[in-house]
Design a protein around this motif. Structure first.
Motif, PDB file in Angstrom:
ATOM      1  N   MET A   1       0.843  -1.197   0.000  1.00  0.00           N
ATOM      2  CA  MET A   1       0.000   0.000   0.000  1.00  0.00           C
ATOM      3  C   MET A   1       0.877   1.244   0.000  1.00  0.00           C
ATOM      4  N   GLY A   2       0.454   2.271  -0.725  1.00  0.00           N
ATOM      5  CA  GLY A   2       1.161   3.540  -0.737  1.00  0.00           C
ATOM      6  C   GLY A   2       0.298   4.648  -0.157  1.00  0.00           C
ATOM      7  N   VAL A   3       0.895   5.487   0.684  1.00  0.00           N
ATOM      8  CA  VAL A   3       0.185   6.599   1.330  1.00  0.00           C
ATOM      9  C   VAL A   3       0.966   7.879   1.081  1.00  0.00           C
ATOM     10  N   ARG A   4       0.248   8.941   0.737  1.00  0.00           N
ATOM     11  CA  ARG A   4       0.848  10.260   0.585  1.00  0.00           C
ATOM     12  C   ARG A   4       0.309  11.177   1.676  1.00  0.00           C
ATOM     13  N   MET A   5       1.199  11.603   2.570  1.00  0.00           N
ATOM     14  CA  MET A   5       0.855  12.554   3.620  1.00  0.00           C
ATOM     15  C   MET A   5       1.047  13.968   3.074  1.00  0.00           C
ATOM     16  N   VAL A   6       0.025  14.802   3.155  1.00  0.00           N
ATOM     17  CA  VAL A   6       0.119  16.184   2.684  1.00  0.00           C
ATOM     18  C   VAL A   6       0.008  17.098   3.899  1.00  0.00           C
ATOM     19  N   ASN A   7       1.074  17.855   4.153  1.00  0.00           N
ATOM     20  CA  ASN A   7       1.145  18.698   5.341  1.00  0.00           C
ATOM     21  C   ASN A   7       1.806  20.017   4.952  1.00  0.00           C
ATOM     22  N   ILE A   8       1.222  21.145   5.332  1.00  0.00           N
ATOM     23  CA  ILE A   8       1.783  22.441   4.942  1.00  0.00           C
ATOM     24  C   ILE A   8       3.234  22.563   5.388  1.00  0.00           C
ATOM     25  N   ASP A   9       3.508  22.226   6.644  1.00  0.00           N
ATOM     26  CA  ASP A   9       4.867  22.289   7.183  1.00  0.00           C
ATOM     27  C   ASP A   9       5.237  20.934   7.757  1.00  0.00           C
ATOM     28  N   PHE A  10       6.542  20.697   7.854  1.00  0.00           N
ATOM     29  CA  PHE A  10       7.016  19.415   8.352  1.00  0.00           C
ATOM     30  C   PHE A  10       8.354  19.624   9.040  1.00  0.00           C
ATOM     31  N   GLY A  32       5.353  -1.984   6.397  1.00  0.00           N
ATOM     32  CA  GLY A  32       5.243  -2.329   4.994  1.00  0.00           C
ATOM     33  C   GLY A  32       4.511  -1.344   4.112  1.00  0.00           C
ATOM     34  N   VAL A  33       4.169  -0.168   4.636  1.00  0.00           N
ATOM     35  CA  VAL A  33       3.481   0.847   3.839  1.00  0.00           C
ATOM     36  C   VAL A  33       4.523   1.791   3.244  1.00  0.00           C
ATOM     37  N   GLU A  34       4.395   2.096   1.962  1.00  0.00           N
ATOM     38  CA  GLU A  34       5.298   3.047   1.312  1.00  0.00           C
ATOM     39  C   GLU A  34       4.732   4.450   1.524  1.00  0.00           C
ATOM     40  N   VAL A  35       5.455   5.278   2.272  1.00  0.00           N
ATOM     41  CA  VAL A  35       4.953   6.590   2.689  1.00  0.00           C
ATOM     42  C   VAL A  35       5.820   7.691   2.099  1.00  0.00           C
ATOM     43  N   GLN A  36       5.162   8.721   1.580  1.00  0.00           N
ATOM     44  CA  GLN A  36       5.862   9.939   1.182  1.00  0.00           C
ATOM     45  C   GLN A  36       5.124  11.128   1.785  1.00  0.00           C
ATOM     46  N   VAL A  37       5.890  12.040   2.375  1.00  0.00           N
ATOM     47  CA  VAL A  37       5.340  13.283   2.912  1.00  0.00           C
ATOM     48  C   VAL A  37       5.564  14.387   1.888  1.00  0.00           C
TER      49      VAL A  37
END
Length: 397
Positions: A1-10, A32-37
């Protein structure tokens, strides 16, 4: 599974939403999740980097003005999401302003499932801003969110209530608090505590602590007024304020005006606050508004008795006399009375701190909160069933 986190600041910009996004992303990556912020670029930071298995992409900002920065973030984030559409199934938008607009647009164009995650309630919260401060465009965005948002994560009862009042169906609202590593944030033995104090340059005696952004809504002017009273009754009491923000110089000046500058220490920004918490006797959160204050969770996990104003998610966490003390905002006299009571009563400090740690372990443990997010994602992608009250069962407020 792939998740894209969208956050104004990090990170390294510090705040509860940023810390939670990183901790959640790290947990997901380990499972096991592919995450990109996807976040905005700030001077001095790399455009791309990977931290603990989490890839971070910082979009360019055309101009520092708020409107243009928001537009450029939206355009660049949408381009990235469209160009990598086959790599993810979930967009998790942290906030109901630009990140939600990005998520709504990208999910409509590409078919990903959308999770919308406001982090603050009250007069500085997302729902209030959309309804009250943007009466036309904000209400349009809320209607769009009701139709296109697949799930909404509420970190507090207050936010869940606001979402419901804004017309979000109850079965779309998942009550999931912040994730916290209660092994890292934990009490320490007295001998180690003395060593930590020595390392941090904190002398013996009573120490109260605040950690967080030094901004107006944190109510630190009220804390300094209360601390003036505390020092008058107990001249050796100390206060450490851990963090930075646009109010720092004003607060330093205010401590001098009140004649307590020798009893108030400002540390500046600190990436990991655990040692300051372990070295302190009491934690204070005098905020005027909050979502779910992650700093309170961290203090409770370290076994500190907490005095906090009854705003936002604080009332989900604390019950006066059981695991902390809840006070009204804008009340320095009440705050100083509570501080003096805890200063003089070691047994009360220990009892409140022990109960607070037990409660936060039950509420925000890494595995419990992480699994709740995985359940949410799999429900949206695979159609796995969930309970009628999805998410983590929150304490009664």
């Amino acid at each position: 599974m792939g998740v894209r986190m969208v956050n104004i600041d990090f990170l390294p910009l510090l705040g509860g939403a940023q810390m939670h996004t990183m901790r959640l992303s790290r947990y997901l990556s380990q499972h096991g999740v592919e995450v990109q912020v996807i976040t905005r670029h700030h001077p001095g930071l790399p455009r791309y980097e990977t931290i603990d298995g989490v890839s971070i992409y910082r979009t360019p900002i055309w101009h520092p003005s708020k409107v243009i920065a928001s537009i450029s973030f939206t355009i660049h984030a949408l381009r990235l999401l469209q160009s990598t559409r086959q790599d993810y199934q979930i967009i998790h938008s942290h906030e109901m302003l630009s990140p939600m607009t990005i998520g709504l647009t990208a999910s409509r164009l590409g078919g990903a499932r959308l999770v919308i995650n406001p982090h603050r309630g009250g007069y500085l919260g997302d729902v209030y801003k959309l309804v009250k401060q943007r009466p036309i465009t904000g209400k349009m965005r809320l209607r769009w969110a009701r139709r296109r948002g697949d799930a909404f994560v509420a970190v507090s009862h207050e936010i869940a209530t606001e979402l419901g009042e804004a017309g979000i169906p109850r079965d779309k609202i998942w009550s999931i608090p912040y994730l916290l590593d209660t092994d890292h944030f934990s009490p320490t033995k007295d001998e180690y505590r003395r060593a930590i104090r020595s390392e941090l340059g904190m002398q013996d005696g009573f120490w109260a602590c605040f950690t967080g952004r030094l901004v107006a809504e944190k109510g630190l002017n009220v804390l300094l007024k209360a601390w003036e009273t505390v020092v008058r009754h107990s001249p050796d009491a100390n206060l450490v304020i851990v963090g930075d923000g646009d109010q720092r110089s004003h607060l330093e000046e205010l401590s001098e005006i009140r004649g307590i500058e020798k009893r108030v220490r400002f540390t500046g920004a600190v990436t990991d606050t655990v040692q300051y918490l372990q070295a302190s006797d009491v934690y204070v959160q005098p905020s005027f508004t909050e979502g779910l204050p992650i700093s309170v969770l961290e203090a409770m996990a370290c076994g500190l008795p907490v005095i906090a104003t009854g705003v936002g998610g604080v009332t989900d966490l604390l019950s006066t006399g059981e695991n902390g003390i809840v006070i009204p905002p804008h009340d320095p006299d009440c705050l100083s009375d509570c501080l003096l009571e805890l200063l003089s009563n070691r047994n009360l400090r220990a009892r409140l701190g022990n109960h607070g740690r037990q409660d936060v372990i039950a509420y925000c443990a890494v595995e419990k909160v992480g699994q709740a997010h995985l359940e949410l994602y799999h429900h949206l992608v695979d159609g796995h069933p969930h309970s009628s009250q999805p998410g983590v069962e929150m304490p009664e407020s």
